[in-house]
Design a protein around this motif. Structure first.
Motif, mmCIF file in Angstrom:
data_model
loop_
_atom_site.group_PDB
_atom_site.id
_atom_site.type_symbol
_atom_site.label_atom_id
_atom_site.label_comp_id
_atom_site.label_asym_id
_atom_site.label_seq_id
_atom_site.Cartn_x
_atom_site.Cartn_y
_atom_site.Cartn_z
ATOM 1 N N TYR A 59 20.931 19.335 18.874
ATOM 2 C CA TYR A 59 20.121 20.170 17.088
ATOM 3 C C TYR A 59 18.703 19.775 18.019
ATOM 4 O O TYR A 59 18.159 20.978 16.388
ATOM 5 N N GLY A 60 18.664 21.119 18.390
ATOM 6 C CA GLY A 60 16.898 21.085 18.810
ATOM 7 C C GLY A 60 16.223 20.791 19.223
ATOM 8 O O GLY A 60 16.436 19.045 19.401
ATOM 9 N N LEU A 61 14.474 20.717 18.421
ATOM 10 C CA LEU A 61 13.417 20.030 18.392
ATOM 11 C C LEU A 61 13.241 19.561 17.305
ATOM 12 O O LEU A 61 13.983 19.249 16.327
ATOM 13 N N ALA A 62 12.598 18.068 17.323
ATOM 14 C CA ALA A 62 12.257 17.944 16.024
ATOM 15 C C ALA A 62 11.522 18.809 15.295
ATOM 16 O O ALA A 62 11.872 19.343 13.735
ATOM 17 N N ALA A 63 11.036 19.406 15.667
ATOM 18 C CA ALA A 63 10.368 20.793 14.753
ATOM 19 C C ALA A 63 11.041 21.528 13.690
ATOM 20 O O ALA A 63 10.901 22.303 13.064
ATOM 21 N N ASP A 64 12.237 22.081 14.532
ATOM 22 C CA ASP A 64 12.857 22.744 14.849
ATOM 23 C C ASP A 64 13.977 21.971 12.650
ATOM 24 O O ASP A 64 14.726 22.975 12.470
ATOM 25 N N ASN A 65 13.511 21.150 12.838
ATOM 26 C CA ASN A 65 14.640 20.600 11.584
ATOM 27 C C ASN A 65 13.590 19.949 10.641
ATOM 28 O O ASN A 65 14.062 19.241 10.153
ATOM 29 N N VAL A 66 12.068 20.348 10.690
ATOM 30 C CA VAL A 66 11.167 20.379 9.566
ATOM 31 C C VAL A 66 11.545 21.591 8.708
ATOM 32 O O VAL A 66 11.408 23.049 8.839
ATOM 33 N N ILE A 67 11.848 20.709 7.140
ATOM 34 C CA ILE A 67 11.715 22.302 6.483
ATOM 35 C C ILE A 67 10.780 22.578 5.638
ATOM 36 O O ILE A 67 10.757 22.987 4.283
ATOM 37 N N ASP A 68 9.681 21.426 5.055
ATOM 38 C CA ASP A 68 8.009 21.253 4.541
ATOM 39 C C ASP A 68 7.945 20.421 5.004
ATOM 40 O O ASP A 68 7.881 19.258 6.119
ATOM 41 N N ALA A 69 6.196 20.692 4.716
ATOM 42 C CA ALA A 69 5.101 20.050 4.998
ATOM 43 C C ALA A 69 3.911 19.393 4.114
ATOM 44 O O ALA A 69 3.721 20.196 3.103
ATOM 45 N N TYR A 70 3.227 18.665 4.038
ATOM 46 C CA TYR A 70 2.341 18.812 3.416
ATOM 47 C C TYR A 70 0.473 18.981 4.318
ATOM 48 O O TYR A 70 0.792 17.825 4.825
ATOM 49 N N VAL A 71 -0.606 19.581 4.336
ATOM 50 C CA VAL A 71 -0.859 19.835 5.012
ATOM 51 C C VAL A 71 -2.469 19.594 4.694
ATOM 52 O O VAL A 71 -2.177 19.951 3.218
ATOM 53 N N ILE A 72 -3.252 18.874 4.792
ATOM 54 C CA ILE A 72 -4.896 19.340 3.906
ATOM 55 C C ILE A 72 -6.009 19.904 5.299
ATOM 56 O O ILE A 72 -5.617 19.583 6.170
ATOM 57 N N ASN A 73 -6.109 21.334 4.369
ATOM 58 C CA ASN A 73 -6.538 22.141 5.699
ATOM 59 C C ASN A 73 -8.185 21.689 5.818
ATOM 60 O O ASN A 73 -8.690 21.064 4.988
ATOM 61 N N ALA A 74 -8.896 23.472 5.623
ATOM 62 C CA ALA A 74 -10.499 23.706 6.527
ATOM 63 C C ALA A 74 -11.353 22.758 5.176
ATOM 64 O O ALA A 74 -12.421 22.279 5.189
ATOM 65 N N ASN A 75 -11.080 22.876 3.715
ATOM 66 C CA ASN A 75 -11.586 23.391 2.696
ATOM 67 C C ASN A 75 -10.999 22.196 2.371
ATOM 68 O O ASN A 75 -11.637 21.984 1.267
ATOM 69 N N GLY A 76 -10.144 20.491 3.118
ATOM 70 C CA GLY A 76 -10.082 19.575 2.052
ATOM 71 C C GLY A 76 -8.946 19.710 0.883
ATOM 72 O O GLY A 76 -8.966 19.237 -0.164
ATOM 73 N N LYS A 77 -8.284 21.047 1.356
ATOM 74 C CA LYS A 77 -7.637 21.220 0.002
ATOM 75 C C LYS A 77 -6.479 20.788 0.909
ATOM 76 O O LYS A 77 -5.410 21.219 1.805
ATOM 77 N N PHE A 78 -5.436 20.218 -0.526
ATOM 78 C CA PHE A 78 -4.052 19.259 -0.207
ATOM 79 C C PHE A 78 -3.000 20.385 -0.691
ATOM 80 O O PHE A 78 -2.919 21.378 -1.938
ATOM 81 N N LEU A 79 -1.943 21.371 0.361
ATOM 82 C CA LEU A 79 -0.998 22.319 0.593
ATOM 83 C C LEU A 79 -0.052 21.599 0.425
ATOM 84 O O LEU A 79 0.290 21.362 1.946
ATOM 85 N N GLY A 80 1.143 22.320 -0.114
ATOM 86 C CA GLY A 80 2.579 22.046 -0.052
ATOM 87 C C GLY A 80 2.766 23.196 0.743
ATOM 88 O O GLY A 80 2.188 24.511 0.374
#
Ligand code: FDA
Length: 512
Positions: free
Chosen positions: A174-195
């Motif tokens: 099945y490959g890597l864990a990262a190969d099986n990621v389909i979405d994520a939430y991140v907080i960027n350098a401006n403190g913004k919460f992004l899907g």
């Protein structure tokens, strides 16, 4: 008022200004004099080489429960001129998730570890602070029909592991864990919460294998679950040099990446015995995604030299195989997977390589000779091939795909720390790495980012700019041609290089 309690007050004030609804949750901010500070700081560090009486400590240690607290912490750290380190499971080999040479705030995601499984969609949302063991356990509590292809050690954190790639016993299928990621939430350098939509495909690409720490704080990941059969087989066949280990390892190199994708056989080389009895042992440690009636003919056909017998094979469920690969018995309670304390805590240094052509018997002989000169030394050889050959080098930042027979992790451990003691072991592993040069990949000599190795090179500390050429010395080893795209993404999403560490992706200022 001490400096840190003043900073604490100012920081709290800043947090409540940033988020007017923010309730002053003093439980999440720990200053060095707080009762929980030291135990929290040391709790998940995997390599005790790093936290000691002289190591730099965070001015503040935050254990947030909500994304709003992290958003506020990013903004307030910027305002106060502090750097940020983010820690999920604390397994970074060089301690980069909790060490920093300039004043810093440590955000530990220990309280952000929810896991939601959607059986209809065959997906899950997992927060970065969860461990792999917690994820596997949560899946199996819902269904025995699915699993997830990530690393072997249950205490490893999802945040660092997924953002560096992440592989385990199911990588050939099945490959890597990262190969099986389909979405994520991140907080960027401006403190913004992004899907995924708001962050855009470039940033979503970068966090799946490019090392999350360069781009923001990844809060959670949506993953695809993968089917696992009701019964799998685990086996471990160990041979010493006298019992023919050398010839078997030599032969293994020709077949391991070509085996059926249900069959994963890794080799663990280690020194065993003392004095005149000291020798080298190779353990062929395997997971087969199926029953014994299918495994035996496959083994007899492709690797008869190993002499595998039915009595060596242990039938178990997939989740029991996770226990088995961790060193437990298959019948031990699954709750052991929830134990966040690290089983194999010891001082260590590791390095990695990729092998593209089988190493000759005389080349292997040179490795055995060097193993006999040290103690507590290991070489873990993980076969690639299968699904890894089908994914292009640029699909995600992790580039080590077709053409790689196997990955090597070299490891030396020691029990008594101290500058002199560590020097001896570091010298040994560097010597072995030097010896391996003619036998492994070159131009670049590739390495796996999750086996972080600062010997490969580091960014300049403080305000000094690391140039593209300087960073590409180690950047191309980890990412090959993907390094260029990672630098471009970094320039776009964090042009002021707020998220940085000794091996983060550098920004290239416009004037260079
Ligand atoms: P940690 O919290 O230390 O983070 C590692 C790096 O990622 C740091 O730079 C950190 O700042 C950053 N980071 C962490 N969370 C982040 C987030 N939410 N957002 C942005 N950046 C973040 N690997 C493998 O592929 N297969 C395996 O089987 C194993 N097994 C294994 C066993 C043991 C005992 C150890 C010590 C390590 C492994 N590894 C491994 C290596 C492991 O994948 C690697 O160390 C991961 O980076 C660990 O992730 P943690 O979250 O635990 O580390």
């Amino acid at each position: 008022f001490t400096i840190s309690s003043l900073l604490h007050e100012n920081f709290m004030h800043c947090m409540s200004t940033q988020f007017p609804n923010y309730t002053k949750n003093t439980q999440i901010i720990h200053i060095p004099s707080s009762p929980l500070y030291s135990s929290l700081l040391e709790s998940s560090q995997q390599n005790p080489r790093w936290v000691n009486s002289t190591s730099p400590k965070p001015l503040l240690l935050l254990t947030p429960f909500h994304e709003a607290e992290i958003q506020a912490a990013v903004i307030c750290s910027k305002i106060h001129g502090l750097q940020i380190r983010v820690r999920s499971g604390g397994h970074d080999y060089e301690g980069l998730s909790y060490l920093c040479k300039t004043p810093f705030v440590l955000i530990d995601l220990i309280n952000l570890r929810s896991i939601e499984i959607d059986l209809e969609e065959k997906t899950a949302w997992v927060q970065s602070g969860a461990t792999l063991g917690e994820l596997y356990y949560a899946i199996v509590k819902k269904t025995g029909m699915y699993g997830f292809p990530a690393g072997l050690c249950p205490s490893v954190g999802v945040g660092g592991h997924f953002s560096g790639g992440g592989f385990g016993t199911m990588l050939r299928k099945y490959g890597l864990a990262a190969d099986n990621v389909i979405d994520a939430y991140v907080i960027n350098a401006n403190g913004k919460f992004l899907g995924r939509q708001e962050m855009g495909e470039d940033l979503f690409w970068a966090i799946r294998g490019g090392g999350g720490e360069s781009f923001g704080i990844v809060l959670s990941w949506k993953i695809k679950l993968v089917p696992v059969p009701p019964e799998v087989i685990g086996f471990t066949v160990s041979k010493t040099l006298k019992q023919g280990a050398g010839k078997l390892v030599h032969r293994w190199q020709y077949i391991a990446d070509n085996l059926h994708e249900d069959l994963f056989i890794r080799v663990i080389i280690q020194d065993v015995g003392q004095g005149k009895e000291k020798t080298v042992q190779a353990s062929f440690n395997s997971l087969f995604l199926g029953g014994i009636e299918r495994l035996m003919p496959l083994m007899n056909q492709s690797f008869p030299e190993l002499g595998l017998e039915a009595k060596d094979c242990i039938e178990m469920s997939w989740i029991q195989s996770v226990l088995y690969f961790t060193g437990y018995q298959k019948d031990e309670p699954l709750e052991l997977l929830l134990d966040r304390t690290i089983q194999y805590k010891s001082y260590f240094k590791a390095k990695s390589d990729y092998v593209k052509k089988p190493i000759s018997e005389s080349g292997l002989q040179g490795i055995w000779e060097r193993f006999l000169e040290e103690e507590l030394v290991f070489m873990i050889m993980d076969p690639y091939g299968g699904k890894m050959n089908e994914i292009s080098e640029s699909e995600i930042p992790f580039p080590h795909r077709k053409g790689n027979l196997y990955n090597i992790q070299y490891l030396v451990k020691w029990e008594v720390n101290g500058v002199k003691a560590s020097k001896k072991h570091l010298k040994w592993i560097r010597m072995l790495y030097g010896y391996m040069k003619p036998y492994v990949s070159n131009s670049p000599r590739a390495a796996y980012i999750n086996y972080r190795d600062l010997d490969l090179g580091t960014n300049k500390i403080g305000n000094n700019i690391t140039t593209y050429e300087e960073a590409s010395v180690w950047g191309t080893k980890y990412f090959k041609d993907n390094f260029k795209r990672l630098v471009n993404v970094k320039n776009k999403v964090d042009p002021h290089n707020f998220f940085r560490n000794e091996q983060s992706i550098p920004t290239i200022p416009a004037w260079l």
